[in-house]
Scaffold this motif. Structure first.
Motif, PDB file in Angstrom:
ATOM      1  N   ASP A 144       1.029  -2.584  -9.186  1.00  0.00           N
ATOM      2  CA  ASP A 144       0.777  -2.369  -7.764  1.00  0.00           C
ATOM      3  C   ASP A 144       2.030  -1.763  -7.107  1.00  0.00           C
ATOM      4  O   ASP A 144       3.071  -2.408  -7.057  1.00  0.00           O
ATOM      5  CB  ASP A 144       0.451  -3.724  -7.119  1.00  0.00           C
ATOM      6  CG  ASP A 144      -0.169  -3.604  -5.752  1.00  0.00           C
ATOM      7  OD1 ASP A 144      -0.466  -2.472  -5.324  1.00  0.00           O
ATOM      8  OD2 ASP A 144      -0.362  -4.642  -5.102  1.00  0.00           O
ATOM      9  N   TRP A 145       1.991  -0.502  -6.590  1.00  0.00           N
ATOM     10  CA  TRP A 145       0.834   0.353  -6.434  1.00  0.00           C
ATOM     11  C   TRP A 145       1.061   1.687  -7.133  1.00  0.00           C
ATOM     12  O   TRP A 145       0.323   2.036  -8.023  1.00  0.00           O
ATOM     13  CB  TRP A 145       0.542   0.538  -4.932  1.00  0.00           C
ATOM     14  CG  TRP A 145      -0.490   1.555  -4.629  1.00  0.00           C
ATOM     15  CD1 TRP A 145      -1.770   1.614  -5.130  1.00  0.00           C
ATOM     16  CD2 TRP A 145      -0.354   2.668  -3.775  1.00  0.00           C
ATOM     17  NE1 TRP A 145      -2.440   2.697  -4.613  1.00  0.00           N
ATOM     18  CE2 TRP A 145      -1.581   3.374  -3.771  1.00  0.00           C
ATOM     19  CE3 TRP A 145       0.671   3.170  -3.018  1.00  0.00           C
ATOM     20  CZ2 TRP A 145      -1.796   4.508  -3.023  1.00  0.00           C
ATOM     21  CZ3 TRP A 145       0.460   4.296  -2.268  1.00  0.00           C
ATOM     22  CH2 TRP A 145      -0.776   4.953  -2.279  1.00  0.00           C
ATOM     23  N   SER A 191       2.530  -1.978   0.538  1.00  0.00           N
ATOM     24  CA  SER A 191       1.704  -3.105   0.951  1.00  0.00           C
ATOM     25  C   SER A 191       0.939  -2.728   2.227  1.00  0.00           C
ATOM     26  O   SER A 191       0.428  -1.615   2.336  1.00  0.00           O
ATOM     27  CB  SER A 191       2.543  -4.367   1.122  1.00  0.00           C
ATOM     28  OG  SER A 191       1.713  -5.497   1.228  1.00  0.00           O
ATOM     29  N   ASP A 192       0.875  -3.624   3.225  1.00  0.00           N
ATOM     30  CA  ASP A 192       0.050  -3.334   4.396  1.00  0.00           C
ATOM     31  C   ASP A 192       0.728  -2.403   5.393  1.00  0.00           C
ATOM     32  O   ASP A 192       0.170  -2.110   6.450  1.00  0.00           O
ATOM     33  CB  ASP A 192      -0.393  -4.622   5.085  1.00  0.00           C
ATOM     34  CG  ASP A 192       0.761  -5.494   5.531  1.00  0.00           C
ATOM     35  OD1 ASP A 192       1.704  -5.673   4.744  1.00  0.00           O
ATOM     36  OD2 ASP A 192       0.720  -6.008   6.662  1.00  0.00           O
ATOM     37  N   GLN A 196      -3.378   2.206   1.462  1.00  0.00           N
ATOM     38  CA  GLN A 196      -4.029   2.113   0.160  1.00  0.00           C
ATOM     39  C   GLN A 196      -4.794   0.800   0.013  1.00  0.00           C
ATOM     40  O   GLN A 196      -4.499  -0.186   0.699  1.00  0.00           O
ATOM     41  CB  GLN A 196      -2.978   2.241  -0.951  1.00  0.00           C
ATOM     42  CG  GLN A 196      -2.196   0.981  -1.254  1.00  0.00           C
ATOM     43  CD  GLN A 196      -1.158   0.626  -0.210  1.00  0.00           C
ATOM     44  OE1 GLN A 196      -0.915   1.372   0.724  1.00  0.00           O
ATOM     45  NE2 GLN A 196      -0.541  -0.538  -0.362  1.00  0.00           N
ATOM     46  N   PRO A 197      -5.800   0.736  -0.875  1.00  0.00           N
ATOM     47  CA  PRO A 197      -6.470  -0.543  -1.154  1.00  0.00           C
ATOM     48  C   PRO A 197      -5.460  -1.582  -1.628  1.00  0.00           C
ATOM     49  O   PRO A 197      -4.691  -1.339  -2.556  1.00  0.00           O
ATOM     50  CB  PRO A 197      -7.468  -0.177  -2.259  1.00  0.00           C
ATOM     51  CG  PRO A 197      -7.762   1.278  -2.031  1.00  0.00           C
ATOM     52  CD  PRO A 197      -6.453   1.863  -1.587  1.00  0.00           C
ATOM     53  N   ARG A 198      -5.464  -2.745  -0.961  1.00  0.00           N
ATOM     54  CA  ARG A 198      -4.453  -3.766  -1.238  1.00  0.00           C
ATOM     55  C   ARG A 198      -5.007  -5.181  -1.170  1.00  0.00           C
ATOM     56  O   ARG A 198      -4.291  -6.160  -1.407  1.00  0.00           O
ATOM     57  CB  ARG A 198      -3.300  -3.634  -0.247  1.00  0.00           C
ATOM     58  CG  ARG A 198      -3.758  -3.772   1.196  1.00  0.00           C
ATOM     59  CD  ARG A 198      -2.684  -3.478   2.200  1.00  0.00           C
ATOM     60  NE  ARG A 198      -3.193  -3.557   3.564  1.00  0.00           N
ATOM     61  CZ  ARG A 198      -3.732  -2.545   4.228  1.00  0.00           C
ATOM     62  NH1 ARG A 198      -3.832  -1.360   3.633  1.00  0.00           N
ATOM     63  NH2 ARG A 198      -4.169  -2.702   5.448  1.00  0.00           N
ATOM     64  N   SER A 427     -10.320  -3.957  -0.527  1.00  0.00           N
ATOM     65  CA  SER A 427     -10.249  -3.342   0.795  1.00  0.00           C
ATOM     66  C   SER A 427      -8.866  -2.761   1.056  1.00  0.00           C
ATOM     67  O   SER A 427      -7.889  -3.062   0.377  1.00  0.00           O
ATOM     68  CB  SER A 427     -10.576  -4.381   1.872  1.00  0.00           C
ATOM     69  OG  SER A 427      -9.639  -5.443   1.822  1.00  0.00           O
ATOM     70  N   GLY A 428      -8.809  -1.918   2.073  1.00  0.00           N
ATOM     71  CA  GLY A 428      -7.547  -1.301   2.472  1.00  0.00           C
ATOM     72  C   GLY A 428      -7.727  -0.613   3.802  1.00  0.00           C
ATOM     73  O   GLY A 428      -8.569  -0.988   4.607  1.00  0.00           O
ATOM     74  N   TYR A 469      -7.000   7.245   2.414  1.00  0.00           N
ATOM     75  CA  TYR A 469      -7.512   5.908   2.095  1.00  0.00           C
ATOM     76  C   TYR A 469      -8.938   5.983   1.569  1.00  0.00           C
ATOM     77  O   TYR A 469      -9.274   5.356   0.555  1.00  0.00           O
ATOM     78  CB  TYR A 469      -7.462   4.998   3.324  1.00  0.00           C
ATOM     79  CG  TYR A 469      -8.453   3.861   3.224  1.00  0.00           C
ATOM     80  CD1 TYR A 469      -8.271   2.842   2.284  1.00  0.00           C
ATOM     81  CD2 TYR A 469      -9.594   3.817   4.028  1.00  0.00           C
ATOM     82  CE1 TYR A 469      -9.196   1.811   2.163  1.00  0.00           C
ATOM     83  CE2 TYR A 469     -10.514   2.786   3.919  1.00  0.00           C
ATOM     84  CZ  TYR A 469     -10.317   1.789   2.985  1.00  0.00           C
ATOM     85  OH  TYR A 469     -11.237   0.779   2.856  1.00  0.00           O
ATOM     86  N   TRP A 473     -10.020   4.560  -1.966  1.00  0.00           N
ATOM     87  CA  TRP A 473     -11.003   3.473  -2.062  1.00  0.00           C
ATOM     88  C   TRP A 473     -12.185   3.882  -2.934  1.00  0.00           C
ATOM     89  O   TRP A 473     -12.621   3.113  -3.803  1.00  0.00           O
ATOM     90  CB  TRP A 473     -11.501   3.082  -0.667  1.00  0.00           C
ATOM     91  CG  TRP A 473     -12.400   1.876  -0.702  1.00  0.00           C
ATOM     92  CD1 TRP A 473     -12.029   0.576  -0.503  1.00  0.00           C
ATOM     93  CD2 TRP A 473     -13.810   1.855  -0.978  1.00  0.00           C
ATOM     94  NE1 TRP A 473     -13.110  -0.255  -0.648  1.00  0.00           N
ATOM     95  CE2 TRP A 473     -14.218   0.509  -0.937  1.00  0.00           C
ATOM     96  CE3 TRP A 473     -14.758   2.833  -1.257  1.00  0.00           C
ATOM     97  CZ2 TRP A 473     -15.542   0.122  -1.157  1.00  0.00           C
ATOM     98  CZ3 TRP A 473     -16.077   2.453  -1.493  1.00  0.00           C
ATOM     99  CH2 TRP A 473     -16.460   1.113  -1.431  1.00  0.00           C
TER     100      TRP A 473
END
Length: 648
Positions: A144-145, A191-192, A196-198, A427-428, A469, A473
């Motif tokens: 990740d990631w 991260s957030d 990206q999906p996280r 989700s992301g 994104y 996703w």
């Protein structure tokens, strides 16, 4: 009627500035020299493999990012370029226990990787005996990631996806006469802070959001394989005896110019041969120089159906034989099962999930897959089994793997133990709007079916307005569906949850259905239904339980069938603080109780009320949740798995 007191209390989620150290029984007895030693991919096993889990060198270094770079500095393309161009540091910080992320206590590091930093890994590996006709394939189950892989200093590949595995043929970069080779991996993870999906990772965790983690978090290993070798294999059996076989063969040295034959031998549970199937690969074409592909459906008579009561698995031996030859050049072991799943009406006319032609009430539990000592990485294979068996013993037949793609062995254990799985996509998107993803749908249930997700304004409200994104996703979701397609335990795909990064659900549902038409789809779990998929799927934490009537205008394949099933896809979440087994002094969840007996009575009463709704047309439910996670204390088990709250 809405329980407004509980709504207001749940809106006040404390931030987690400090977590009390908890350790599971498996983390307590962890052997650093034998970390997750089991074969990482039970659906495709060769006679030997080499685990690279254990001690690696690590370093966390600052990224030199210009302030003017903006969001490009956190984009996939930008991070691929930057990690690929980065050079390893001269001095490393120490050692890390792979595959635990640096944020996890079991890693030995316990440091958060920030968006403006790189995480470096380094390990020297003894060179295995390698013949001219063999290849060394390096496997990373999850990183990740974004990461860049170097072998002996040479850039080999970059990869971007925090939840799906990647495999690299590193043979061209090896010096076969050397005694060892060096693996170096550079990782970046916003991260957030990125889009990206996280999943549920957050740099500032609290409430339903958990500690972010980065880098390698699933097993690393390698295989020495023939030059022409199987690199994917999917076996999907239906209850009528149909077996869908799909395989891909890598042939970088062009060892199979005339094609090959895939031989699949099914064995029963005492080793007797049930059937043998031979499938020819066509000769390689000029436009496919690196491999061959076969996808066929065959019928096998007299098969035994898989179910939670009888999770019967067939062992499968698969060999690759060059056209015109008698000896195999490659062989793997796998397994398969035969079962069918569909949404149909029962004798009373209620839409339900049918397993092997019979209606099946789904009694499920939400499974986050988090551990206090390993975070998203289970401390041992036995820990995965523990949670599945604990939920089976409590009377549940399904686990909803929530916003996470689990390690391959977890699905294998669900297959062999007979636990149904509803599998979420990850989700992301941008920072979520509490109003749109939580407060508005909680307060105003009438908005659930009246908020389109395919307009620019509504995409922005649901944090899905980034084209990058949406592309990531979609790639991750379809990749997940293809990768997990052979697991009989998985009976539903869940695409979007509570509007987090939701977009174009009607279009996305049709795309996923085209990839896998054999499983139902829960397109929008929670709210913001778009009239697509196989379920009207509601979350209900603050209102009396009931069965909703599906009044949506259906689209896509759901419209052609004419109905969907109703699922209570999340409810419950009742909290109980167990002294000495919680990571925070504060309590977050839905409802507090004076003692364990009162909590236990309330939980059992709520679940019994949900079960009673079966006669009113409820197709299934998902109780929240398997275990406590950090400050969220609504699990049936404590986070350290040392107390089963239902048992006392």
């Amino acid at each position: 009627m809405l329980d407004i007191k509980r709504v207001l209390k749940s809106a006040k989620a404390p931030k987690l500035d400090h977590l009390i150290r908890l350790i599971t029984p498996w983390g307590e007895c962890l052997d650093p020299d034998r970390i997750l030693p089991e074969h990482p991919r039970p659906t495709m096993v060769r006679t030997s493999y080499t685990s690279l889990n254990g001690r690696w060198d690590y370093a966390i270094v600052a990224r030199e990012v210009a302030a003017s770079a903006g969001t490009e500095a956190l984009s996939e393309d930008g991070l691929r370029k930057e990690t690929g161009a980065a050079t390893p540091p001269d001095v490393f910080d120490g050692t890390i226990l792979v595959p635990f992320s640096p944020e996890a206590p079991l890693s030995g590091v316990e440091r958060t990787l920030r968006p403006d930093e790189f995480l470096w890994y380094r390990r020297r590996v003894p060179m295995p005996p390698l013949e001219d006709s063999q290849r060394l394939i390096l496997h990373f189950e999850a990183v990740d990631w974004v990461c860049a892989l170097r072998i002996d200093g040479m850039l080999v590949a970059t990869h971007a996806d925090g939840y799906l595995p990647f495999d690299i043929d590193v043979t061209p970069y090896l010096h076969r006469t050397a005694e060892e080779f060096e693996i170096a991996l550079c990782v970046a993870d916003p991260s957030d802070a990125g889009v990206q999906p996280r999943g549920k990772q957050q740099l500032e965790p609290g409430g339903i959001w958990y500690t972010a983690q980065s880098g390698i978090w699933q097993s690393v290993w390698y295989e020495v394989v023939p030059a022409a070798h199987l690199y994917t294999l999917t076996l999907k059996g239906e209850a009528d005896g149909t077996l869908d076989i799909e395989a891909r063969v890598a042939d970088p040295a062009r060892m199979l110019p005339q094609g090959a034959v895939l031989v699949c031998t099914l064995l029963d549970n005492v080793g007797g041969i049930v059937a043998t199937t031979r499938l020819p690969f066509a000769p390689a074409r000029a436009d496919t120089p690196d491999g061959l592909h076969v996808h066929e459906r065959v019928h096998i008579a007299g098969t035994r159906s898989w179910s939670p009561e009888d999770p019967y698995l067939y062992d499968v031996e698969v060999t690759l034989v060059p056209a015109g030859a008698h000896e195999a050049v490659d062989a793997v072991r796998s397994y398969c099962a035969f079962r069918s799943v569909a949404i149909q009406r029962d004798a009373q006319g209620f839409p339900r999930l049918f397993l092997n032609g019979s209606p099946r009430f789904v009694a499920g539990v939400l499974d986050q897959g988090y551990w206090p000592d390993g975070l998203m990485t289970a401390p041992a294979d036995a820990a995965l089994v523990h949670d599945i068996e604990a939920m089976r013993a409590a009377g549940y037949n399904m686990l909803r793997k929530h916003i996470k793609v689990e390690c391959a062995r977890w699905y294998y254990h669900c297959d062999r133990l007979g636990m149904l799985v509803w599998q979420d996509a990850v989700s992301g998107g941008g920072t979520y709007s509490p109003w749109h993803t939580s407060r508005k749908p909680t307060l105003f249930q009438t908005t659930w079916g009246r908020f389109a997700d395919d307009t620019p304004a509504h995409r922005a409200a649901l944090s899905s307005d980034s084209a990058a994104y949406r592309s990531a996703w979609m790639r991750g979701c379809t990749g997940m569906v293809r990768m997990l397609a052979g697991h009989p335990s998985i009976v539903t795909w869940v695409l979007f949850n509570e509007g987090w990064g939701q977009f174009d659900a009607r279009t996305v549902t049709e795309i996923v259905h085209a990839v896998d038409a054999t499983r139902p789809i829960d397109a929008t779990s929670g709210w913001y239904d778009q009239g697509c998929g196989d379920f009207l799927s509601h979350h209900n934490y603050f209102r009396p339980l009931g069965v909703a009537r599906d009044c949506a205008k259906l689209s896509g394949y759901a419209a052609r069938r004419g109905f969907r099933a109703f699922a209570l896809s999340e409810f419950g979440g009742l909290t109980l603080h167990v002294a000495g087994h919680t990571a925070t002094p504060s309590t977050y969840g839905y409802g507090d109780f004076p003692d364990a007996d009162a909590w236990r009575a309330a939980v059992l009463d709520l679940i019994n009320r949900a079960r009673a709704l079966e006669r009113c047309g409820l197709a299934g439910f998902v109780y929240t949740q398997v275990s406590d996670v950090e400050g969220e204390l609504n699990g049936l088990l404590t986070a350290d798995r040392r107390v089963n709250k239902l048992n006392g």
